[in-house]
Design an enzyme around this catalytic site. Structure first.
Site, mmCIF file in Angstrom:
data_model
loop_
_atom_site.group_PDB
_atom_site.id
_atom_site.type_symbol
_atom_site.label_atom_id
_atom_site.label_comp_id
_atom_site.label_asym_id
_atom_site.label_seq_id
_atom_site.Cartn_x
_atom_site.Cartn_y
_atom_site.Cartn_z
ATOM 1 N N GLN A 198 7.800 -4.645 -4.648
ATOM 2 C CA GLN A 198 6.871 -4.499 -5.780
ATOM 3 C C GLN A 198 7.290 -3.346 -6.683
ATOM 4 O O GLN A 198 7.571 -2.241 -6.205
ATOM 5 C CB GLN A 198 5.441 -4.251 -5.286
ATOM 6 C CG GLN A 198 4.450 -4.346 -6.441
ATOM 7 C CD GLN A 198 3.042 -3.906 -6.078
ATOM 8 O OE1 GLN A 198 2.808 -2.742 -5.735
ATOM 9 N NE2 GLN A 198 2.097 -4.824 -6.143
ATOM 10 N N MET A 226 0.851 -1.200 0.000
ATOM 11 C CA MET A 226 0.000 0.000 0.000
ATOM 12 C C MET A 226 0.882 1.244 0.000
ATOM 13 O O MET A 226 1.670 1.451 0.933
ATOM 14 C CB MET A 226 -0.931 0.003 1.207
ATOM 15 C CG MET A 226 -2.050 -1.030 1.108
ATOM 16 S SD MET A 226 -3.234 -0.909 2.460
ATOM 17 C CE MET A 226 -2.340 -1.726 3.773
ATOM 18 N N GLY A 273 -5.296 -5.625 3.160
ATOM 19 C CA GLY A 273 -4.796 -4.266 3.015
ATOM 20 C C GLY A 273 -5.406 -3.340 4.039
ATOM 21 O O GLY A 273 -4.915 -3.206 5.166
ATOM 22 N N ARG A 274 -6.522 -2.736 3.670
ATOM 23 C CA ARG A 274 -7.074 -1.649 4.480
ATOM 24 C C ARG A 274 -7.382 -2.048 5.914
ATOM 25 O O ARG A 274 -7.219 -1.240 6.827
ATOM 26 C CB ARG A 274 -8.326 -1.085 3.781
ATOM 27 C CG ARG A 274 -7.969 -0.307 2.522
ATOM 28 C CD ARG A 274 -9.175 -0.074 1.637
ATOM 29 N NE ARG A 274 -9.727 -1.322 1.138
ATOM 30 C CZ ARG A 274 -10.827 -1.414 0.417
ATOM 31 N NH1 ARG A 274 -11.513 -0.328 0.135
ATOM 32 N NH2 ARG A 274 -11.237 -2.587 -0.020
ATOM 33 N N LYS A 308 0.680 -9.143 -8.813
ATOM 34 C CA LYS A 308 -0.588 -8.767 -8.187
ATOM 35 C C LYS A 308 -1.392 -8.017 -9.235
ATOM 36 O O LYS A 308 -0.896 -7.087 -9.880
ATOM 37 C CB LYS A 308 -0.337 -7.888 -6.967
ATOM 38 C CG LYS A 308 -1.612 -7.383 -6.332
ATOM 39 C CD LYS A 308 -1.327 -6.872 -4.922
ATOM 40 C CE LYS A 308 -2.585 -6.299 -4.303
ATOM 41 N NZ LYS A 308 -2.868 -4.932 -4.782
ATOM 42 N N ASN A 361 -7.679 -11.410 -2.684
ATOM 43 C CA ASN A 361 -7.559 -10.095 -2.042
ATOM 44 C C ASN A 361 -8.814 -9.265 -2.310
ATOM 45 O O ASN A 361 -9.374 -9.305 -3.396
ATOM 46 C CB ASN A 361 -6.312 -9.375 -2.597
ATOM 47 C CG ASN A 361 -6.214 -7.914 -2.182
ATOM 48 O OD1 ASN A 361 -6.157 -7.015 -3.016
ATOM 49 N ND2 ASN A 361 -6.208 -7.658 -0.892
ATOM 50 N N GLY A 362 -9.205 -8.554 -1.284
ATOM 51 C CA GLY A 362 -10.336 -7.633 -1.411
ATOM 52 C C GLY A 362 -11.347 -7.821 -0.305
ATOM 53 O O GLY A 362 -12.007 -8.856 -0.212
ATOM 54 N N ASP A 363 -11.394 -6.831 0.605
ATOM 55 C CA ASP A 363 -12.451 -6.726 1.614
ATOM 56 C C ASP A 363 -12.321 -7.643 2.825
ATOM 57 O O ASP A 363 -13.256 -7.710 3.626
ATOM 58 C CB ASP A 363 -13.852 -6.943 1.004
ATOM 59 C CG ASP A 363 -14.164 -5.984 -0.120
ATOM 60 O OD1 ASP A 363 -13.469 -4.959 -0.232
ATOM 61 O OD2 ASP A 363 -15.105 -6.261 -0.884
ATOM 62 N N CYS A 374 -2.649 -1.428 -10.279
ATOM 63 C CA CYS A 374 -2.906 -0.064 -9.822
ATOM 64 C C CYS A 374 -3.920 0.628 -10.733
ATOM 65 O O CYS A 374 -3.727 0.692 -11.951
ATOM 66 C CB CYS A 374 -1.617 0.739 -9.766
ATOM 67 S SG CYS A 374 -1.915 2.417 -9.194
HETATM 68 C C1 LIG Z 1 -3.751 3.468 0.512
HETATM 69 C C2 LIG Z 1 -3.632 2.322 -0.450
HETATM 70 C C3 LIG Z 1 -2.477 2.202 -1.225
HETATM 71 C C4 LIG Z 1 -2.344 1.117 -2.104
HETATM 72 N N1 LIG Z 1 -1.159 0.963 -2.780
HETATM 73 C C5 LIG Z 1 -0.946 -0.174 -3.514
HETATM 74 C C6 LIG Z 1 0.337 -0.454 -4.075
HETATM 75 O O1 LIG Z 1 1.304 0.290 -3.923
HETATM 76 N N2 LIG Z 1 0.454 -1.614 -4.785
HETATM 77 C C7 LIG Z 1 -0.587 -2.483 -4.957
HETATM 78 O O2 LIG Z 1 -0.423 -3.531 -5.610
HETATM 79 N N3 LIG Z 1 -1.797 -2.235 -4.441
HETATM 80 C C8 LIG Z 1 -1.991 -1.128 -3.696
HETATM 81 N N4 LIG Z 1 -3.205 -0.927 -3.085
HETATM 82 C C9 LIG Z 1 -4.253 -1.945 -3.201
HETATM 83 C C10 LIG Z 1 -4.153 -2.950 -2.039
HETATM 84 O O3 LIG Z 1 -2.922 -3.659 -2.104
HETATM 85 C C11 LIG Z 1 -5.323 -3.963 -2.074
HETATM 86 O O4 LIG Z 1 -5.294 -4.638 -3.297
HETATM 87 C C12 LIG Z 1 -6.679 -3.287 -1.925
HETATM 88 O O5 LIG Z 1 -6.662 -2.329 -0.900
HETATM 89 C C13 LIG Z 1 -7.781 -4.313 -1.656
HETATM 90 O O6 LIG Z 1 -7.521 -5.042 -0.499
HETATM 91 P P1 LIG Z 1 -8.266 -4.697 0.914
HETATM 92 O O7 LIG Z 1 -9.740 -4.752 0.651
HETATM 93 O O8 LIG Z 1 -7.802 -5.770 1.854
HETATM 94 O O9 LIG Z 1 -7.816 -3.329 1.293
HETATM 95 C C14 LIG Z 1 -3.382 0.159 -2.244
HETATM 96 C C15 LIG Z 1 -4.544 0.329 -1.489
HETATM 97 C C16 LIG Z 1 -4.678 1.367 -0.592
HETATM 98 C C17 LIG Z 1 -5.938 1.493 0.224
#
Ligand SMILES: Cc1cc2nc3c(=O)[nH]c(=O)nc-3n(C[C@H](O)[C@H](O)[C@H](O)COP(=O)(O)O)c2cc1C
Length: 337
Positions: free
Chosen positions: A72, A19, A228-229, A141, A204-206, A102
């Site tokens: 990454q 992230m 992630g979040r 990813k 991944n996701g949520d 991204c």
């Molecule tokens: C603040 C933020 C920055 C992110 N930066 C990246 C990143 O640098 N590389 C990447 O592959 N995904 C990035 N993502 C996506 C996350 O890796 C992840 O795929 C996405 O948040 C969904 O997962 P979650 O629902 O568990 O948050 C970012 C997401 C957030 C919220």
């Protein structure tokens, strides 16, 4: 046992998502401590690494206790990506990860990140060059597709596997969705259960609770999940999920003292790593989550985010510990987290 090249990751690894501006060494330190099995740096621009730009190069910093860790990279130019992968390899991570997910305009609309999902032959060629350039395992990813009409995630997985990637993480949204709506894991399961796909597939996701992690594990059959979040300001999500998967029981939430201790550790590392001004600034996004669930926290939060002295913030955190001592103890488990 899930394996990525020579790396063994246990039966159902929990991955910390890359992230931007979040997955830095101070944040990764607390996530590792609380049970993340595999972590990634935030994405690093290939062009920045090649130009030796300070901002990009400092993102290569990794520490031994973080292992295994992936670096990454992202970019639209095949040659730059190949060379950036070699530079990243010199920093000695365990994995080189490519970002094909991204959604941000300035990245995706130039053909990097999720933009490459509109040109699968290029995606495959870029990946092949990177796999051939480095000795480390390469992972990817990505997202489901550019939009709902261009979801070709099985073809994507096959093409990537064919050129030698060793694991694939799929975020169950399209580029068009950005972070809206609900991640669709049916497509992720289709990839995982496809007879020709044999590399580990991480979903991944949520994922934001132990129950959801178990439910998705059972329903979609993925090899592990990336979070992630839900980990931002709540690194305990990893240990809570692990415990729940093992015992079927929820761990009590972290106590007030644990929260304050982790917040202080995070702040201290941030300040040491980035300098006082930037370290304090970047910590501000974490306080609300570290103390999520406390009523009447607002005035403390305001003081925490308005202070620009690490000593003062540390003192405010001590006050928080004192005032809310016992708030997260067992008796209060009725609070709905
Ligand atoms: C603040 C933020 C920055 C992110 N930066 C990246 C990143 O640098 N590389 C990447 O592959 N995904 C990035 N993502 C996506 C996350 O890796 C992840 O795929 C996405 O948040 C969904 O997962 P979650 O629902 O568990 O948050 C970012 C997401 C957030 C919220």
């Amino acid at each position: 046992m899930v394996r990525i090249g020579p790396i063994t990751l246990g039966d159902f690894p929990l991955l910390l998502a890359p992230m931007e501006d979040v997955s830095d060494p101070p944040f990764r330190a607390v996530c590792k401590q609380e049970g993340a099995d595999l972590m990634y740096t935030e994405f690093i621009a290939a062009e920045g690494l090649i130009r030796d730009a300070v901002k990009s190069v400092e993102k290569l910093d990794i520490y031994d206790y973080e292992r295994p860790i992936g670096i990454q990279i992202f970019g639209e130019n095949i040659e730059s990506m190949r060379e950036a992968a070699a530079i990243a390899e010199e920093a000695q991570p365990e994995i080189i990860d490519i970002n094909y997910g991204c959604p941000v305009k300035k990245v995706a609309c130039k053909g990097a990140g999720a933009g490459i999902l509109l040109d699968l032959p290029k995606m495959q060629a870029m990946t092949k060059e990177i796999v051939e350039r480095v000795k480390l395992p390469v992972t990817v990813k990505t997202r489901l597709g550019w939009d709902e009409n261009t979801i070709k995630i099985i073809e994507v997985a096959q093409r990537l596997q064919d050129v030698g990637i060793q694991a694939l993480t799929i975020h169950g949204r399209t580029r068009k969705q950005m972070y809206k709506g609900v991640a669709n894991w049916d497509y992720i399961a289709e990839v995982k259960n496809h007879p020709q796909i044999h590399i580990p597939i991480f979903g991944n996701g949520d994922i934001d609770s132990p129950e959801k992690a178990l439910d998705y594990k059972n329903k979609y059959g993925v090899d592990g999940v990336m979070i992630g979040r839900a980990a931002i300001g709540y690194p305990w999500i990893f240990r809570e999920i692990k415990h729940y998967l093992k015992t079927g029981e929820r761990l009590p939430p972290p106590t007030m003292l644990e929260r304050v201790a982790i917040a202080k550790q995070h702040l201290d590392f941030s300040v040491r790593w980035k300098g006082e001004r930037k370290g304090i600034f970047e910590m501000r996004r974490h306080y609300t989550n570290y103390f999520r669930g406390i009523q009447d926290f607002k005035t403390f939060r305001t003081r925490l985010v308005e202070s620009d002295s690490a000593y003062e913030i540390s003192d405010i955190l001590d006050e928080v510990a004192e005032k809310f001592h016992g708030y997260f103890s067992q008796e209060r488990l009725a609070v709905n987290f």
